[in-house]
Design a protein around this motif. Structure first.
Motif, PDB file in Angstrom:
ATOM      1  N   CYS A  79      10.995   4.470  -3.283  1.00  0.00           N
ATOM      2  CA  CYS A  79      10.999   5.920  -3.115  1.00  0.00           C
ATOM      3  C   CYS A  79      10.893   6.312  -1.638  1.00  0.00           C
ATOM      4  CB  CYS A  79       9.852   6.527  -3.917  1.00  0.00           C
ATOM      5  SG  CYS A  79       9.771   8.318  -3.805  1.00  0.00           S
ATOM      6  N   MET A  80      11.928   6.979  -1.155  1.00  0.00           N
ATOM      7  CA  MET A  80      11.934   7.426   0.244  1.00  0.00           C
ATOM      8  C   MET A  80      10.845   8.464   0.497  1.00  0.00           C
ATOM      9  SD  MET A  80      15.963   7.674   1.309  1.00  0.00           S
ATOM     10  CE  MET A  80      16.274   9.066   0.241  1.00  0.00           C
ATOM     11  N   ASP A  81      10.587   9.328  -0.496  1.00  0.00           N
ATOM     12  CA  ASP A  81       9.556  10.353  -0.328  1.00  0.00           C
ATOM     13  C   ASP A  81       8.174   9.712  -0.175  1.00  0.00           C
ATOM     14  OD1 ASP A  81      11.584  12.262  -0.658  1.00  0.00           O
ATOM     15  OD2 ASP A  81      11.266  12.374  -2.817  1.00  0.00           O
ATOM     16  N   SER A  82       7.914   8.661  -0.950  1.00  0.00           N
ATOM     17  CA  SER A  82       6.633   7.950  -0.837  1.00  0.00           C
ATOM     18  C   SER A  82       6.505   7.263   0.517  1.00  0.00           C
ATOM     19  CB  SER A  82       6.502   6.920  -1.958  1.00  0.00           C
ATOM     20  OG  SER A  82       6.462   7.542  -3.220  1.00  0.00           O
ATOM     21  N   LEU A  83       7.612   6.702   1.003  1.00  0.00           N
ATOM     22  CA  LEU A  83       7.593   6.080   2.332  1.00  0.00           C
ATOM     23  C   LEU A  83       7.233   7.114   3.391  1.00  0.00           C
ATOM     24  CD1 LEU A  83      10.773   3.794   2.288  1.00  0.00           C
ATOM     25  CD2 LEU A  83       8.383   3.087   2.124  1.00  0.00           C
ATOM     26  N   GLN A  84       7.896   8.267   3.320  1.00  0.00           N
ATOM     27  CA  GLN A  84       7.666   9.318   4.310  1.00  0.00           C
ATOM     28  C   GLN A  84       6.220   9.814   4.262  1.00  0.00           C
ATOM     29  OE1 GLN A  84      10.072  12.826   3.800  1.00  0.00           O
ATOM     30  NE2 GLN A  84       9.850  13.395   5.938  1.00  0.00           N
ATOM     31  N   GLU A  85       5.666   9.990   3.062  1.00  0.00           N
ATOM     32  CA  GLU A  85       4.280  10.441   2.922  1.00  0.00           C
ATOM     33  C   GLU A  85       3.297   9.464   3.563  1.00  0.00           C
ATOM     34  OE1 GLU A  85       3.732  10.826  -1.277  1.00  0.00           O
ATOM     35  OE2 GLU A  85       5.052  12.575  -1.420  1.00  0.00           O
ATOM     36  N   ARG A  86       3.648   8.182   3.594  1.00  0.00           N
ATOM     37  CA  ARG A  86       2.766   7.158   4.134  1.00  0.00           C
ATOM     38  C   ARG A  86       3.123   6.766   5.562  1.00  0.00           C
ATOM     39  NH1 ARG A  86       2.979   7.750  -0.743  1.00  0.00           N
ATOM     40  NH2 ARG A  86       1.250   7.305  -2.142  1.00  0.00           N
ATOM     41  N   GLY A  87       4.114   7.428   6.145  1.00  0.00           N
ATOM     42  CA  GLY A  87       4.512   7.134   7.519  1.00  0.00           C
ATOM     43  C   GLY A  87       5.162   5.774   7.679  1.00  0.00           C
ATOM     44  N   ILE A  88       5.829   5.305   6.621  1.00  0.00           N
ATOM     45  CA  ILE A  88       6.485   3.993   6.645  1.00  0.00           C
ATOM     46  C   ILE A  88       7.982   4.208   6.830  1.00  0.00           C
ATOM     47  CG2 ILE A  88       6.957   1.878   5.346  1.00  0.00           C
ATOM     48  CD1 ILE A  88       4.342   2.410   3.799  1.00  0.00           C
ATOM     49  N   SER A  89       8.559   3.475   7.750  1.00  0.00           N
ATOM     50  CA  SER A  89       9.990   3.597   8.051  1.00  0.00           C
ATOM     51  C   SER A  89      10.822   2.719   7.122  1.00  0.00           C
ATOM     52  CB  SER A  89      10.238   3.173   9.500  1.00  0.00           C
ATOM     53  OG  SER A  89      11.611   3.016   9.746  1.00  0.00           O
ATOM     54  N   GLN A  90      12.026   3.192   6.818  1.00  0.00           N
ATOM     55  CA  GLN A  90      12.968   2.391   6.034  1.00  0.00           C
ATOM     56  C   GLN A  90      13.393   1.150   6.807  1.00  0.00           C
ATOM     57  OE1 GLN A  90      16.336   4.552   4.514  1.00  0.00           O
ATOM     58  NE2 GLN A  90      15.082   6.313   3.958  1.00  0.00           N
ATOM     59  N   GLN A  91      13.206   1.158   8.117  1.00  0.00           N
ATOM     60  CA  GLN A  91      13.634   0.064   8.980  1.00  0.00           C
ATOM     61  C   GLN A  91      12.649  -1.103   8.983  1.00  0.00           C
ATOM     62  OE1 GLN A  91      16.683   0.573   9.977  1.00  0.00           O
ATOM     63  NE2 GLN A  91      16.505   2.630   9.133  1.00  0.00           N
ATOM     64  N   ASN A  92      11.579  -0.994   8.211  1.00  0.00           N
ATOM     65  CA  ASN A  92      10.590  -2.078   8.137  1.00  0.00           C
ATOM     66  C   ASN A  92      11.222  -3.351   7.608  1.00  0.00           C
ATOM     67  OD1 ASN A  92       7.801  -1.507   8.922  1.00  0.00           O
ATOM     68  ND2 ASN A  92       8.025   0.217   7.544  1.00  0.00           N
ATOM     69  N   GLU A  93      10.508  -4.433   7.768  1.00  0.00           N
ATOM     70  CA  GLU A  93      10.892  -5.719   7.173  1.00  0.00           C
ATOM     71  C   GLU A  93      10.454  -5.687   5.709  1.00  0.00           C
ATOM     72  OE1 GLU A  93      12.007  -9.874   7.161  1.00  0.00           O
ATOM     73  OE2 GLU A  93      12.115  -8.519   8.858  1.00  0.00           O
ATOM     74  N   TRP A  94      11.404  -5.841   4.796  1.00  0.00           N
ATOM     75  CA  TRP A  94      11.128  -5.839   3.363  1.00  0.00           C
ATOM     76  C   TRP A  94      11.286  -7.257   2.834  1.00  0.00           C
ATOM     77  CZ3 TRP A  94       8.975  -1.406   2.232  1.00  0.00           C
ATOM     78  CH2 TRP A  94       9.324  -0.280   2.976  1.00  0.00           C
TER      79      TRP A  94
END
Length: 119
Positions: A79-94
């Motif tokens: 969830c992109m919205d959950s990432l944004q709420e937690r200040g986590i970038s999509q560019q992280n290492e997954w």
């Protein structure tokens, strides 16, 4: 065949929920081909790379997510919205590459599933 959704909502290493969900996911993959995995809320942290659970004397089950493609589990959504709420970038290492969806898109995908299991 029923569509099965696994929804991870908890932060890793704070409880056994994530590890138990992963075990159930891998076991279910032997019985079903139509599995989707969703990471929402604090569950988005389950896929973050570079975790060091040994520092808190926890077992490293997160690296096991890497084998999901070997079990033909390819529908992995975060969830992109959950990432944004937690200040986590999509560019992280997954640990496994997820598909990024909005909360609304996740709701739509979940509504098409016959069984939803939350961990």
């Amino acid at each position: 065949m029923k569509k099965i959704a696994f929804v991870f909502t908890t932060i890793p290493h704070g409880s056994a929920s994530g590890r138990e969900g992963l075990d159930a996911l891998l076991a279910t993959s032997a019985l079903s081909d139509d599995i989707s995995v969703f990471f929402i809320s604090d569950g988005v942290c389950q896929l973050l790379g570079y975790q060091q659970p040994k520092e808190i004397l926890a077992r490293d089950y997160i690296s096991t997510f890497k084998i999901l493609p070997l079990y033909d589990i390819e529908n992995i959504y975060i969830c992109m919205d959950s990432l944004q709420e937690r200040g986590i970038s999509q560019q992280n290492e997954w640990v496994v590459p997820p598909e990024f969806l909005t909360a609304q898109q996740i709701k739509e995908k979940l509504s098409s599933c016959d069984v939803v299991l939350k961990f």
